[in-house]
Design a protein around this motif. Sequence first.
Motif, mmCIF file in Angstrom:
data_model
loop_
_atom_site.group_PDB
_atom_site.id
_atom_site.type_symbol
_atom_site.label_atom_id
_atom_site.label_comp_id
_atom_site.label_asym_id
_atom_site.label_seq_id
_atom_site.Cartn_x
_atom_site.Cartn_y
_atom_site.Cartn_z
ATOM 1 N N MET A 1 3.118 30.094 30.175
ATOM 2 C CA MET A 1 1.842 29.558 30.090
ATOM 3 C C MET A 1 1.054 30.517 28.913
ATOM 4 N N LEU A 2 1.258 31.455 29.090
ATOM 5 C CA LEU A 2 0.584 32.512 27.761
ATOM 6 C C LEU A 2 1.244 31.974 26.718
ATOM 7 N N GLN A 3 2.466 31.728 26.412
ATOM 8 C CA GLN A 3 2.937 31.334 25.238
ATOM 9 C C GLN A 3 2.540 30.109 24.643
ATOM 10 N N ARG A 4 2.382 28.943 25.772
ATOM 11 C CA ARG A 4 1.813 27.752 25.428
ATOM 12 C C ARG A 4 0.406 27.849 24.920
ATOM 13 N N ALA A 5 -0.437 28.720 25.623
ATOM 14 C CA ALA A 5 -1.971 28.804 25.244
ATOM 15 C C ALA A 5 -1.760 29.230 23.788
ATOM 16 N N ALA A 6 -0.962 30.351 23.399
ATOM 17 C CA ALA A 6 -1.014 30.850 22.061
ATOM 18 C C ALA A 6 -0.576 29.647 21.072
ATOM 19 N N ASP A 7 0.219 28.986 21.273
ATOM 20 C CA ASP A 7 0.662 27.942 20.344
ATOM 21 C C ASP A 7 -0.442 27.021 20.376
ATOM 22 N N GLU A 8 -1.126 26.435 21.344
ATOM 23 C CA GLU A 8 -2.164 25.499 21.321
ATOM 24 C C GLU A 8 -3.586 26.121 20.712
ATOM 25 N N HIS A 9 -3.697 27.261 20.759
ATOM 26 C CA HIS A 9 -5.122 27.789 20.506
ATOM 27 C C HIS A 9 -5.167 28.826 19.448
ATOM 28 N N ASP A 10 -3.994 29.057 18.815
ATOM 29 C CA ASP A 10 -3.725 30.142 17.476
ATOM 30 C C ASP A 10 -4.127 31.372 18.132
ATOM 31 N N ILE A 11 -3.489 31.862 19.171
ATOM 32 C CA ILE A 11 -3.651 33.333 19.686
ATOM 33 C C ILE A 11 -2.820 34.181 19.329
ATOM 34 N N ASP A 12 -3.202 35.440 19.101
ATOM 35 C CA ASP A 12 -2.064 36.599 18.588
ATOM 36 C C ASP A 12 -2.001 37.368 19.970
ATOM 37 N N LEU A 13 -0.809 37.069 20.386
ATOM 38 C CA LEU A 13 -0.534 37.551 21.668
ATOM 39 C C LEU A 13 -0.401 39.382 21.585
ATOM 40 N N ARG B 1 3.763 41.272 29.696
ATOM 41 C CA ARG B 1 4.562 41.987 28.935
ATOM 42 C C ARG B 1 5.508 41.012 28.085
ATOM 43 N N ARG B 2 6.056 40.080 28.631
ATOM 44 C CA ARG B 2 7.187 39.300 28.255
ATOM 45 C C ARG B 2 6.632 38.410 27.211
ATOM 46 N N ALA B 3 5.228 38.197 27.084
ATOM 47 C CA ALA B 3 4.567 37.457 26.123
ATOM 48 C C ALA B 3 4.307 38.355 25.032
ATOM 49 N N GLY B 4 4.316 39.575 25.198
ATOM 50 C CA GLY B 4 3.995 40.539 24.135
ATOM 51 C C GLY B 4 2.308 40.866 24.339
ATOM 52 N N CYS B 5 2.077 40.677 25.162
ATOM 53 C CA CYS B 5 0.397 41.339 25.310
ATOM 54 C C CYS B 5 0.335 42.766 26.310
ATOM 55 N N MET C 1 -6.762 31.092 11.426
ATOM 56 C CA MET C 1 -6.785 32.447 11.650
ATOM 57 C C MET C 1 -6.626 32.726 13.234
ATOM 58 N N THR C 2 -5.612 33.582 13.647
ATOM 59 C CA THR C 2 -5.500 33.796 15.075
ATOM 60 C C THR C 2 -6.666 34.799 15.577
ATOM 61 N N ARG C 3 -6.863 34.650 16.924
ATOM 62 C CA ARG C 3 -7.639 35.372 17.477
ATOM 63 C C ARG C 3 -6.967 36.128 18.781
ATOM 64 N N ALA C 4 -7.693 37.147 19.240
ATOM 65 C CA ALA C 4 -7.404 37.669 20.536
ATOM 66 C C ALA C 4 -7.840 37.076 21.791
ATOM 67 N N ALA C 5 -7.027 37.029 22.889
ATOM 68 C CA ALA C 5 -7.318 36.503 24.109
ATOM 69 C C ALA C 5 -7.267 37.445 25.353
#
Length: 199
Positions: A111-123, A140-144, A1-5
């Motif tokens: 860095m944001l995209q890598r964190a999302a991939d490694e920690h199941d983050i919903d950007l 913004r480029r990461a979709g946050c 399950m993805t989560r917010a960061a």
Amino acid sequence: MTRAAVFVDKDGTLIENVPYNVDPALLAFTRGAVEALQRLARAGYALFVVTNQPGVALGLFDRAALDRLLQALRTLLNERGVELAGLYACTHRPASHGLAPCTCRKPAPGMLQRAADEHDIDLGRSWMVGDILDDVEAGRRAGCRTVMLDVGHETEWRLSDQRLPHFGVADLAEAADVILSEDGGGAPIQPVKAVHDEC
């Protein structure tokens, strides 16, 4: 399950900006920073620090010195009840003199995209908080969604759609107010794994 960061810039946002500092004794949190992260952690957000550290590539300090500083920062936060889900540092130099830019140095979103991939983050449910427009663009480029601390650290003001923050605030305490208000009180609490990462 993805989560917010919530992704937080280090220098000038989380801690007072001391250029190219690797001395843990000089670490000082900005006004309201610790309390803001405590509130966001209680609301269930995974907390990340994402920081450009070109001093390594520029030869001003080595990776070991940077790692000691980042570990000291993590320890200071842990002592105050704040556990980071991850701490990402780009050690590449800015693109110049014909050098191609890396994909992790802000304003790139790596860095944001890598964190999302490694920690199941919903950007799309996440936030980037920083003190300059490069932080905003990375978010913004990461979709946050983005919050910029208007504390006088931005000097170039190269504006574009990608460099326009969703919100402007005075400090991290106000950033937490915005995030919690916009998200209706925060995200469901999820366990997070503390890791130390690098690019």
